[in-house]
Design a protein around this motif. Structure first.
Motif, mmCIF file in Angstrom:
data_model
loop_
_atom_site.group_PDB
_atom_site.id
_atom_site.type_symbol
_atom_site.label_atom_id
_atom_site.label_comp_id
_atom_site.label_asym_id
_atom_site.label_seq_id
_atom_site.Cartn_x
_atom_site.Cartn_y
_atom_site.Cartn_z
ATOM 1 N N MET A 140 -24.864 -23.891 -39.253
ATOM 2 C CA MET A 140 -24.812 -22.597 -38.580
ATOM 3 C C MET A 140 -23.690 -21.764 -39.195
ATOM 4 N N ASN A 141 -23.992 -20.538 -39.463
ATOM 5 C CA ASN A 141 -23.025 -19.589 -39.999
ATOM 6 C C ASN A 141 -22.017 -19.243 -38.892
ATOM 7 N N PRO A 142 -20.683 -19.308 -39.170
ATOM 8 C CA PRO A 142 -19.705 -18.978 -38.123
ATOM 9 C C PRO A 142 -19.849 -17.559 -37.589
ATOM 10 N N TYR A 143 -20.372 -16.651 -38.404
ATOM 11 C CA TYR A 143 -20.552 -15.278 -37.942
ATOM 12 C C TYR A 143 -21.654 -15.185 -36.898
ATOM 13 N N ASP A 144 -22.629 -16.087 -36.960
ATOM 14 C CA ASP A 144 -23.685 -16.110 -35.940
ATOM 15 C C ASP A 144 -23.099 -16.444 -34.579
ATOM 16 N N LEU A 145 -22.183 -17.410 -34.544
ATOM 17 C CA LEU A 145 -21.535 -17.791 -33.285
ATOM 18 C C LEU A 145 -20.697 -16.629 -32.754
ATOM 19 N N ASP A 146 -19.956 -15.955 -33.644
ATOM 20 C CA ASP A 146 -19.166 -14.790 -33.224
ATOM 21 C C ASP A 146 -20.071 -13.723 -32.624
ATOM 22 N N THR A 147 -21.198 -13.479 -33.256
ATOM 23 C CA THR A 147 -22.134 -12.472 -32.761
ATOM 24 C C THR A 147 -22.679 -12.868 -31.390
ATOM 25 N N GLU A 148 -22.995 -14.147 -31.210
ATOM 26 C CA GLU A 148 -23.498 -14.619 -29.921
ATOM 27 C C GLU A 148 -22.449 -14.450 -28.820
ATOM 28 N N VAL A 149 -21.200 -14.740 -29.141
ATOM 29 C CA VAL A 149 -20.117 -14.600 -28.159
ATOM 30 C C VAL A 149 -19.948 -13.134 -27.770
ATOM 31 N N VAL A 150 -19.911 -12.252 -28.758
ATOM 32 C CA VAL A 150 -19.748 -10.818 -28.487
ATOM 33 C C VAL A 150 -20.924 -10.304 -27.660
ATOM 34 N N GLU A 151 -22.139 -10.720 -27.992
ATOM 35 C CA GLU A 151 -23.314 -10.277 -27.237
ATOM 36 C C GLU A 151 -23.272 -10.797 -25.800
ATOM 37 N N ALA A 152 -22.793 -12.024 -25.600
ATOM 38 C CA ALA A 152 -22.687 -12.575 -24.239
ATOM 39 C C ALA A 152 -21.646 -11.815 -23.425
ATOM 40 N N ILE A 153 -20.505 -11.498 -24.034
ATOM 41 C CA ILE A 153 -19.471 -10.728 -23.340
ATOM 42 C C ILE A 153 -19.994 -9.337 -22.991
ATOM 43 N N ALA A 154 -20.686 -8.707 -23.937
ATOM 44 C CA ALA A 154 -21.244 -7.372 -23.688
ATOM 45 C C ALA A 154 -22.264 -7.414 -22.551
ATOM 46 N N ALA A 155 -23.068 -8.476 -22.473
ATOM 47 C CA ALA A 155 -24.064 -8.596 -21.402
ATOM 48 C C ALA A 155 -23.382 -8.710 -20.035
ATOM 49 N N VAL A 156 -22.301 -9.479 -19.959
ATOM 50 C CA VAL A 156 -21.562 -9.611 -18.701
ATOM 51 C C VAL A 156 -20.936 -8.271 -18.314
ATOM 52 N N MET A 157 -20.337 -7.588 -19.289
ATOM 53 C CA MET A 157 -19.723 -6.279 -19.019
ATOM 54 C C MET A 157 -20.768 -5.289 -18.531
ATOM 55 N N ARG A 158 -21.908 -5.233 -19.204
ATOM 56 C CA ARG A 158 -22.994 -4.323 -18.832
ATOM 57 C C ARG A 158 -23.471 -4.619 -17.407
ATOM 58 N N SER A 159 -23.643 -5.890 -17.100
ATOM 59 C CA SER A 159 -24.101 -6.297 -15.766
ATOM 60 C C SER A 159 -23.117 -5.859 -14.680
ATOM 61 N N ARG A 160 -21.825 -6.050 -14.922
ATOM 62 C CA ARG A 160 -20.812 -5.634 -13.943
ATOM 63 C C ARG A 160 -20.836 -4.120 -13.752
ATOM 64 N N VAL A 180 -14.585 -3.214 -15.248
ATOM 65 C CA VAL A 180 -14.363 -4.278 -16.230
ATOM 66 C C VAL A 180 -12.989 -4.057 -16.825
ATOM 67 N N THR A 181 -12.144 -5.085 -16.782
ATOM 68 C CA THR A 181 -10.814 -5.003 -17.369
ATOM 69 C C THR A 181 -10.751 -5.899 -18.597
ATOM 70 N N ILE A 182 -10.264 -5.341 -19.692
ATOM 71 C CA ILE A 182 -10.045 -6.096 -20.921
ATOM 72 C C ILE A 182 -8.533 -6.189 -21.089
ATOM 73 N N PRO A 183 -7.952 -7.367 -20.823
ATOM 74 C CA PRO A 183 -6.491 -7.504 -20.863
ATOM 75 C C PRO A 183 -5.895 -7.020 -22.187
ATOM 76 N N GLY A 184 -4.858 -6.201 -22.067
ATOM 77 C CA GLY A 184 -4.180 -5.672 -23.238
ATOM 78 C C GLY A 184 -4.874 -4.502 -23.906
ATOM 79 N N VAL A 185 -6.074 -4.147 -23.420
ATOM 80 C CA VAL A 185 -6.844 -3.050 -24.028
ATOM 81 C C VAL A 185 -7.048 -1.913 -23.033
ATOM 82 N N GLY A 186 -7.645 -2.220 -21.883
ATOM 83 C CA GLY A 186 -7.898 -1.190 -20.886
ATOM 84 C C GLY A 186 -9.001 -1.594 -19.940
#
Length: 72
Positions: A1-21, A28-34
């Motif tokens: 598995m390409n490590p970038y595929d895992l990164d993409t899956e993680v980012v997509e999962a986080i985005a799905a949770v944020m969108r749902s909230r 949605v709070t992103i610590p250190g960002v806003g």
């Protein structure tokens, strides 16, 4: 598995949770960002030369950045 595929899956999962909230009206709070939240803008009556018209209501996402200094 390409490590970038895992990164993409993680980012997509986080985005799905944020969108749902946000869809449920939660912030949605992103610590250190806003934070992100949905703000509702109601319908308004706008005067025109021919009488008046209505602007439709809408929801939009607002981002509030954390106020920190980048200097260490």
């Amino acid at each position: 598995m390409n490590p970038y595929d895992l990164d993409t899956e993680v980012v997509e999962a986080i985005a799905a949770v944020m969108r749902s909230r946000l869809i449920r009206g939660q912030s949605v709070t992103i610590p250190g960002v806003g934070s992100l939240k949905v703000v509702h803008s109601p319908s308004t009556v706008v005067p025109t030369d021919n009488g008046s018209s209505l602007t439709p209501p809408c929801d939009y996402v607002v981002f509030q950045a954390v106020k920190t200094s980048l200097a260490a």
